[in-house]
Design a protein around this motif. Structure first.
Motif, PDB file in Angstrom:
ATOM      1  N   LYS A 179     -12.845  10.232  -2.483  1.00  0.00           N
ATOM      2  CA  LYS A 179     -12.134   8.986  -2.158  1.00  0.00           C
ATOM      3  C   LYS A 179     -11.263   8.535  -3.327  1.00  0.00           C
ATOM      4  O   LYS A 179     -10.202   7.966  -3.114  1.00  0.00           O
ATOM      5  CB  LYS A 179     -13.123   7.890  -1.785  1.00  0.00           C
ATOM      6  CG  LYS A 179     -13.748   8.085  -0.437  1.00  0.00           C
ATOM      7  CD  LYS A 179     -14.603   6.914  -0.053  1.00  0.00           C
ATOM      8  CE  LYS A 179     -15.225   7.175   1.319  1.00  0.00           C
ATOM      9  NZ  LYS A 179     -15.990   6.029   1.785  1.00  0.00           N
ATOM     10  N   ALA A 180     -11.713   8.775  -4.551  1.00  0.00           N
ATOM     11  CA  ALA A 180     -10.936   8.387  -5.732  1.00  0.00           C
ATOM     12  C   ALA A 180      -9.675   9.233  -5.883  1.00  0.00           C
ATOM     13  O   ALA A 180      -8.715   8.808  -6.512  1.00  0.00           O
ATOM     14  CB  ALA A 180     -11.798   8.495  -6.989  1.00  0.00           C
ATOM     15  N   GLY A 181      -9.661  10.420  -5.297  1.00  0.00           N
ATOM     16  CA  GLY A 181      -8.495  11.289  -5.355  1.00  0.00           C
ATOM     17  C   GLY A 181      -7.570  11.123  -4.165  1.00  0.00           C
ATOM     18  O   GLY A 181      -6.635  11.905  -3.980  1.00  0.00           O
ATOM     19  N   ASP A 182      -7.825  10.103  -3.351  1.00  0.00           N
ATOM     20  CA  ASP A 182      -7.024   9.851  -2.161  1.00  0.00           C
ATOM     21  C   ASP A 182      -5.604   9.419  -2.540  1.00  0.00           C
ATOM     22  O   ASP A 182      -5.365   8.836  -3.596  1.00  0.00           O
ATOM     23  CB  ASP A 182      -7.696   8.749  -1.328  1.00  0.00           C
ATOM     24  CG  ASP A 182      -7.044   8.565   0.021  1.00  0.00           C
ATOM     25  OD1 ASP A 182      -6.819   9.578   0.704  1.00  0.00           O
ATOM     26  OD2 ASP A 182      -6.766   7.405   0.374  1.00  0.00           O
ATOM     27  N   ALA A 183      -4.654   9.690  -1.668  1.00  0.00           N
ATOM     28  CA  ALA A 183      -3.246   9.360  -1.919  1.00  0.00           C
ATOM     29  C   ALA A 183      -3.038   7.862  -2.130  1.00  0.00           C
ATOM     30  O   ALA A 183      -2.196   7.456  -2.940  1.00  0.00           O
ATOM     31  CB  ALA A 183      -2.385   9.867  -0.774  1.00  0.00           C
ATOM     32  N   LEU A 184      -3.796   7.026  -1.426  1.00  0.00           N
ATOM     33  CA  LEU A 184      -3.651   5.582  -1.562  1.00  0.00           C
ATOM     34  C   LEU A 184      -3.978   5.124  -2.985  1.00  0.00           C
ATOM     35  O   LEU A 184      -3.306   4.238  -3.525  1.00  0.00           O
ATOM     36  CB  LEU A 184      -4.545   4.852  -0.556  1.00  0.00           C
ATOM     37  CG  LEU A 184      -4.485   3.325  -0.597  1.00  0.00           C
ATOM     38  CD1 LEU A 184      -3.074   2.847  -0.274  1.00  0.00           C
ATOM     39  CD2 LEU A 184      -5.494   2.735   0.370  1.00  0.00           C
TER      40      LEU A 184
END
Length: 138
Positions: free
Chosen positions: A60-65
């Motif tokens: 989740k921390a590497g998500d585009a957002l």
């Protein structure tokens, strides 16, 4: 950690140093909304961008957002830094809003010669971070 991630990490930490030193230099004489934006979004940008760069892509921390939020913080920080720099740029011998240098040991930070390369570099980093993000290099 790839070479690109290492370079991005080092540049991010250096940009964070520019943000902190600007805050320390202007805290007493030039407090205001622009300095607060520069400081708090700059620190948030350091944390969010480093989390994004160092996190695995499938987390989740590497998500585009997370990357977009980090870049947004960098853009606001770099533009606020440029506003701060030009607002107190000496127009003649000393600008009317230029900070008075109290301590002779602090004289080297009194002029634009330290601010200019530092804030232009933070702006260039925002451009470069955006470019490597758009091309999915990080």
């Amino acid at each position: 950690m790839s070479t690109t991630e290492l370079v991005v990490t080092v540049l991010t930490v250096l940009a964070g140093l520019v943000v902190l030193l600007t805050r320390l230099r202007l805290r007493g004489s030039h407090a205001g909304v622009v300095l607060a934006l520069h400081t708090w979004l700059g620190l948030l940008g350091v944390v969010v961008w480093l989390v994004f760069v160092l996190a695995p892509d499938d987390s989740k921390a590497g998500d585009a957002l997370v990357g977009v939020i980090g870049l947004g913080c960098w853009w606001v920080t770099s533009l606020a830094g440029l506003v701060l720099m030009f607002r107190w740029w000496p127009s003649r011998r000393r600008g009317k809003r230029a900070a008075d240098v109290v301590d002779p040991a602090d004289r080297w930070t009194g002029g634009p010669w330290l601010w200019l390369p530092a804030h232009l570099a933070v702006f260039a980093m925002a451009v470069w971070f955006t470019w490597i993000y758009l091309w999915s290099i990080v």
